[in-house]
Design an enzyme around this catalytic site. Structure first.
Site: not given
Length: 216
Positions: A92, A100, A109, A135
């Site tokens: 994770d 982001n 991404d 994620d």
């Protein structure tokens, strides 16, 4: 009359032309065979890619969650008699939402894609990586004990930590992740319990960001 013992100049020229022509034909045949094999290999790769599209994550190329559910049941059934133990890693990203928000989704991404590439660069051919959701990624390690899984987890974090991500304004940043690790045990009631304990291990790891925790 043709003489092999003492060929005339014309015969020598003829033989030279003949061998040159045969050499050209042989070269064309070899090139054609090589091109045919390459086209067949490319066709097979495209076919395999198309065939696997329903079980792959579009962004990262990792296997998707639907395929994970199917594969885990298969591995569980193989492991139950005690013949095929396996381990799982749940990965994770730390502070991914901040990445982001600060740098944009496109760069986010790229980070996700880099996680998968980092995993693929460090695992065996038989190992499988899945995008668990968002994620989070899950790594399935066939015929693997917890000790080896922990060693791999440390290597994955170490290698990923070497990466530097660049943003349009010439700034750079690094990303890292936490990992939960679990080894199959015969006293687990099923896949559900194993995943629950894996999540618990990941939660412990995330409380100390960038750590690795082995499920008890």
């Amino acid at each position: 009359m043709w003489s092999f013992a003492n060929p005339s100049l014309a015969q020598q020229i003829f033989l030279a032309c003949l061998f040159t022509f045969l050499g050209i034909l042989l070269g064309m045949w070899i090139t054609s065979r090589r091109r045919s094999k390459q086209e067949k290999r490319r066709s097979n790769q495209e076919f395999n890619s198309e065939a696997e599209r329903p079980i792959r994550d579009d962004l990262t190329g990792a296997y998707n969650r639907r395929h994970l559910d199917k594969i885990l049941v298969e591995f569980w059934n193989l492991a139950e008699p005690g013949h095929a133990p396996f381990s799982l890693l749940m990965i994770d990203l730390n502070h991914f939402k901040k990445i982001n928000d600060r740098h944009g989704r496109n760069l986010g991404d790229r980070v996700l894609q880099s996680v998968v590439q980092n995993i693929l660069n460090n695992i065996r051919k038989a190992d499988m990586v899945f995008r668990y959701g968002g994620d989070k990624f899950l790594l399935l390690l066939p015929m693997t004990r917890g000790e080896f899984a922990m060693n791999l987890a440390n290597r994955l974090r170490e290698e990923f930590g070497k990466l530097t991500f660049h943003v349009p304004n010439h700034d750079t940043f690094k990303a890292d992740f936490s990992i939960g690790v679990i080894e199959y045990r015969t006293d687990f009631s099923g896949v559900g319990e194993m995943l629950t304990k894996l999540h618990e291990a990941l939660d412990r790891a995330k409380k100390e960001l960038g750590k690795i925790a082995l499920a008890g």
